[in-house]
Design a protein around this motif. Structure first.
Motif, short mmCIF file in Angstrom:
data_model
loop_
_atom_site.label_atom_id
_atom_site.label_comp_id
_atom_site.label_asym_id
_atom_site.label_seq_id
_atom_site.Cartn_x
_atom_site.Cartn_y
_atom_site.Cartn_z
N SER A 9 0.83 -1.20 0.00
CA SER A 9 0.00 0.00 0.00
C SER A 9 0.87 1.26 0.00
N GLY A 10 0.23 2.37 -0.28
CA GLY A 10 0.92 3.66 -0.22
C GLY A 10 1.96 3.87 -1.30
N ALA A 11 1.78 3.26 -2.46
CA ALA A 11 2.77 3.38 -3.52
C ALA A 11 2.76 4.79 -4.11
N PHE A 12 3.95 5.32 -4.33
CA PHE A 12 4.08 6.59 -5.05
C PHE A 12 5.41 6.64 -5.80
N LYS A 13 5.40 7.45 -6.84
CA LYS A 13 6.54 7.53 -7.75
C LYS A 13 7.58 8.51 -7.20
N LEU A 14 8.85 8.04 -7.12
CA LEU A 14 9.96 8.90 -6.71
C LEU A 14 10.67 9.51 -7.92
N GLY A 15 10.66 8.80 -9.04
CA GLY A 15 11.32 9.28 -10.24
C GLY A 15 11.09 8.34 -11.40
N GLY A 16 11.34 8.83 -12.61
CA GLY A 16 11.16 8.01 -13.79
C GLY A 16 12.44 7.90 -14.58
N ASP A 17 12.52 6.88 -15.44
CA ASP A 17 13.67 6.65 -16.30
C ASP A 17 14.97 6.62 -15.50
N VAL A 18 15.02 5.71 -14.51
CA VAL A 18 16.20 5.61 -13.66
C VAL A 18 16.67 4.16 -13.57
N GLU A 19 17.94 4.00 -13.23
CA GLU A 19 18.51 2.70 -12.93
C GLU A 19 19.13 2.81 -11.54
N ILE A 20 18.66 1.98 -10.63
CA ILE A 20 19.19 1.99 -9.26
C ILE A 20 20.60 1.41 -9.28
N ASN A 21 21.54 2.11 -8.66
CA ASN A 21 22.93 1.66 -8.60
C ASN A 21 23.31 1.13 -7.23
N ALA A 22 22.89 1.82 -6.16
CA ALA A 22 23.32 1.41 -4.82
C ALA A 22 22.49 2.12 -3.75
N PHE A 23 22.56 1.57 -2.54
CA PHE A 23 21.95 2.17 -1.36
C PHE A 23 23.04 2.31 -0.30
N LYS A 24 23.06 3.42 0.39
CA LYS A 24 24.01 3.61 1.50
C LYS A 24 23.39 4.57 2.48
N ASP A 26 21.02 6.54 4.34
CA ASP A 26 19.66 6.96 4.00
C ASP A 26 19.56 7.44 2.55
N TRP A 27 20.50 7.02 1.68
CA TRP A 27 20.57 7.53 0.32
C TRP A 27 20.37 6.41 -0.71
N ILE A 28 19.73 6.77 -1.82
CA ILE A 28 19.62 5.94 -3.01
C ILE A 28 20.51 6.59 -4.07
N TYR A 29 21.42 5.82 -4.64
CA TYR A 29 22.26 6.29 -5.74
C TYR A 29 21.70 5.70 -7.02
N TYR A 30 21.44 6.54 -8.02
CA TYR A 30 20.80 6.07 -9.23
C TYR A 30 21.28 6.85 -10.45
#
Length: 129
Positions: A9-24, A26-30
């Protein structure tokens, strides 16, 4: 790139046309992609979608400790601090994909198929067979 609760539940879009590279932390690197799938920018954002920041032009990011590694359009391998500061040009590599970092090496594939490893400073390129 979507975010939702574990129950779906609670789905929402953070961004489009991205490739996730890493998490560290509290950050998402993409990597941000254009409509043809070409890499435009390496970015990071907080897990909640806030504080979106462009780190560099390029893509194929991998993290090691307090450094992020990526390739730019000039086909050079770069590294910088996690916030994008302190960029260093390391090595000219024909990188098709950055597979990952293990130990003291970066593993990557070239466009024609071979897989290589190089040291974190960009030296000692070795083809893996």
């Amino acid at each position: 790139l979507m975010k939702m609760k574990q129950d779906g539940s609670g789905a929402f879009k953070l961004g489009g046309d991205v490739e996730i590279n890493a998490f560290k932390d509290d950050w998402i690197y993409y990597s941000q992609l254009d409509k043809d799938g070409k890499f435009l920018n390496l970015n990071r954002m907080k897990m909640d979608g806030s504080a979106q920041v462009k780190l560099a032009e390029g893509g194929f990011a991998a993290l090691d400790g307090d450094k992020v590694y990526y390739r730019k359009g000039d086909k050079w391998l770069y590294r910088s601090n996690l916030d994008g500061s302190g960029e260093e040009k390391l090595n000219n590599v024909d990188m098709w994909s950055l597979i990952g970092i293990w130990g003291d090496y970066i593993y990557y594939g070239e466009y024609e198929g071979p897989v290589y490893r190089i040291k974190l400073d960009g030296s000692n390129k070795t083809e893996l067979k």
